[in-house]
Design a protein around this motif. Structure first.
Motif, short mmCIF file in Angstrom:
data_model
loop_
_atom_site.label_atom_id
_atom_site.label_comp_id
_atom_site.label_asym_id
_atom_site.label_seq_id
_atom_site.Cartn_x
_atom_site.Cartn_y
_atom_site.Cartn_z
N GLN A 162 0.91 -1.25 0.03
CA GLN A 162 -0.07 -0.13 -0.27
C GLN A 162 0.83 1.16 0.04
N CYS A 163 2.33 0.99 0.23
CA CYS A 163 3.02 2.32 0.42
C CYS A 163 3.95 2.22 -0.66
N LYS A 164 3.70 1.82 -1.71
CA LYS A 164 4.80 1.42 -2.85
C LYS A 164 4.88 2.95 -3.33
N ASN A 165 4.24 3.94 -3.25
CA ASN A 165 4.31 5.31 -3.71
C ASN A 165 5.24 6.16 -2.98
N HIS A 166 5.79 5.45 -1.84
CA HIS A 166 6.60 6.21 -0.87
C HIS A 166 7.88 5.32 -1.18
N GLN A 167 8.77 5.42 -1.91
CA GLN A 167 9.93 4.46 -2.05
C GLN A 167 10.71 4.43 -0.88
N ASP A 168 10.81 5.56 -0.28
CA ASP A 168 11.98 5.56 0.99
C ASP A 168 11.38 4.47 1.99
N ILE A 169 10.34 4.74 2.33
CA ILE A 169 9.46 3.90 3.22
C ILE A 169 9.32 2.53 2.94
N SER A 170 9.16 2.28 1.59
CA SER A 170 9.05 1.03 0.95
C SER A 170 10.32 0.30 1.18
N ASN A 171 11.44 0.98 0.83
CA ASN A 171 12.65 0.17 1.03
C ASN A 171 12.96 -0.26 2.63
N MET A 172 12.75 0.77 3.33
CA MET A 172 12.99 0.69 4.74
C MET A 172 12.05 -0.73 5.38
N LEU A 173 10.85 -0.52 4.74
CA LEU A 173 9.92 -1.89 5.08
C LEU A 173 10.62 -3.21 4.60
N GLU A 174 11.08 -3.14 3.35
CA GLU A 174 11.79 -4.24 3.01
C GLU A 174 13.09 -5.07 3.68
N PHE A 175 13.73 -3.67 4.11
CA PHE A 175 14.80 -3.82 4.91
C PHE A 175 14.51 -4.64 6.37
N ILE A 176 13.42 -3.95 6.97
CA ILE A 176 12.80 -4.52 8.08
C ILE A 176 12.26 -5.92 8.11
#
Length: 191
Positions: A54-68
């Motif tokens: 749902q947050c794919k339009n917020h690339q920075d947050i999406s990248n953080m979530l993938e790391f998490i």
């Protein structure tokens, strides 16, 4: 030359009698506290994955979530290898304190751009924000399920701190998504 990898079976039938194995190979009942913690952490990872979509339009947050999400698998390895086992695999499952530092850095970066909180807010702020709030509440449950193992010295302190800090990260990420999407957060109203 390519090495042919053996395909792993999805089902093993080894848990059909109500027990399963830790990373060390030790078998325990599936209702053991370790497996409750692993299940809660796995559920958290799934909810974070749902929020990330749902947050794919917020690339920075999406990248953080993938790391998490990857770090949550590391937390699971740490939980599944109790320190008291003194098993050789303990060296492979240690959890780095720098992962907690990453969360704190990200929290501070996002929080500086948010309006200060003056009231309690309800889980709200649009679909992405609300999904992050769901992940936050599941994170708190995962933390509660791990705390006894942490206090008993069976889980790395940094793995426990990561889960504790993660709920704060998810709260600030939820607020950030709502703020960026210009969706009003719902304020708690006392009767």
């Amino acid at each position: 030359m390519f090495k042919v990898l053996k395909r792993l079976k999805i089902y093993t039938k080894t848990g059909d009698k109500g027990s399963t194995s830790l990373f060390t190979g030790e078998r325990r009942s599936k209702d053991d506290a370790v497996f409750q913690s692993l299940g809660n952490t796995d559920e958290l990872n799934s909810f974070i994955g749902l929020a990330a979509v749902q947050c794919k339009n917020h690339q920075d947050i999406s990248n953080m979530l993938e790391f998490i999400q990857s770090r949550l698998l590391d937390v699971g390895s740490n939980i599944a290898t109790p320190k008291s086992s003194n098993h050789e695999k303990l060296a492979r499952v240690g959890f780095k304190a720098e992962y907690v530092d990453n969360l704190e850095k990200w929290i501070d970066q996002m929080d500086k751009d948010l309006p200060p909180l003056k009231n309690f807010i309800l889980p709200s702020g649009g679909e992405g924000s609300a999904r992050l709030h769901v992940a936050r509440s599941v994170c708190r449950r995962a933390e509660r399920s791990i705390v006894k193992q942490f206090l008993d010295g069976e889980v790395d302190e940094s793995a426990y701190k990561f889960i504790n800090r993660l709920s704060d990260f998810l709260f600030v990420a939820a607020r950030t998504v709502a703020h960026r999407e210009n969706i009003q957060e719902t304020i708690w109203k006392k009767e």
